[in-house]
Design an enzyme around this catalytic site. Structure first.
Site, short mmCIF file in Angstrom:
data_model
loop_
_atom_site.label_atom_id
_atom_site.label_comp_id
_atom_site.label_asym_id
_atom_site.label_seq_id
_atom_site.Cartn_x
_atom_site.Cartn_y
_atom_site.Cartn_z
CE1 TYR A 67 -3.91 -1.31 5.87
CE2 TYR A 67 -3.39 0.92 5.16
CZ TYR A 67 -3.70 -0.40 4.86
OH TYR A 67 -3.78 -0.79 3.55
CB SER A 74 -0.89 0.02 1.25
OG SER A 74 -1.54 1.26 1.40
#
Length: 251
Positions: A152, A139
């Site tokens: 995260y 990501s």
């Protein structure tokens, strides 16, 4: 030429589902995995006319279940040529002081430990053959940190580090290792992050054109079709409306 066999984790939705559908159209044999058996059954029925397909039901967080499922593959699917580590999630969007440790555990267990468990179950057969390709779906959160992204982002930074470590450790065996790091992709991701709050999830993409799962799948396919001597080791994929984790052009 024999079809290559690809194992895709998290194949019941989003990027994993789009990838399975696209690869089935391009002469790959599939092993699709996830936690939702009904969705895997439906996907297998959908794609069985295009390619050979087998599904495995397990949670990537459960190390023994992962190992047993992959070791128990039928002979026709036992040789895995490509591993796509796609399974991942985000839970919550809170400041570090307000974060829920249960959310932290879920993100670290799935995004980091789950990726490691599946890789550990597959890599030995690749090193023994001195051949294979691992694609890790990271990501932009693994390249940057943004407000309230704390854990995260930490989990995706770990994926970035693991990818680099794999690239080095598996180099002597001729195994390709690729990281694909998308920005905003419209999937179930935000609905899961906001725990079913679809209105809040929709605000993430308001006024801009995000990537589609199919866009990411097309890039995965491209990396798999490159010549044997060419490897994309690390790629950031953004929608045109996004310049960084925090800079997004909105109408």
């Amino acid at each position: 030429m024999n079809k290559r066999t690809v194992l895709v984790t998290g194949a019941t939705s989003g990027i994993g589902l789009a990838t399975a559908r696209l690869l089935a159209q391009h002469d790959f044999r599939l092993i699709v995995t996830g936690r939702r058996k009904e969705r895997l059954e439906q996907l297998s029925q959908e794609l069985s006319s295009l390619t050979d397909i087998h599904y495995l039901v397990f949670d990537v967080r459960e190390r023994e279940a992962v190992q047993n499922a992959i070791q128990g593959l039928p002979e026709d699917f036992a040789t895995i040529d490509v591993l796509i580590n796609n399974a991942g999630n985000a839970h919550g969007l809170d400041t570090i002081q307000e974060g829920n440790p249960d959310d932290w555990d879920a993100m670290m267990d799935i995004n980091v430990k789950g990726l490691l468990y599946v890789s550990k179950a597959v890599i030995p057969q690749m090193t023994s053959r001195k051949q294979g390709h691992i694609v890790n779906i990271g990501s932009i959160a693994g390249k940057e940190v943004y407000p309230k992204g704390n854990v995260y982002c930490a989990s995706k930074h770990a994926v970035d580090a693991i990818n680099k470590g794999m690239l080095m450790d598996l180099n002597p065996y001729g195994i390709k290792v690729t990281a694909i790091n998308p920005g905003l992709v419209e999937t179930e991701f935000s609905v899961v992050r906001f725990k079913g709050d679809e209105d809040r999830a929709s605000q993430v993409y308001k006024g801009m054109q995000p990537l589609r799962p199919e866009d990411v799948a097309s890039v995965i396919l491209y990396t798999l079709q490159l010549p044997a001597h060419v490897n994309i080791s690390d790629l950031v994929l953004l929608p045109t409306d996004q310049a960084s984790a925090t800079v997004v052009r909105r109408a």
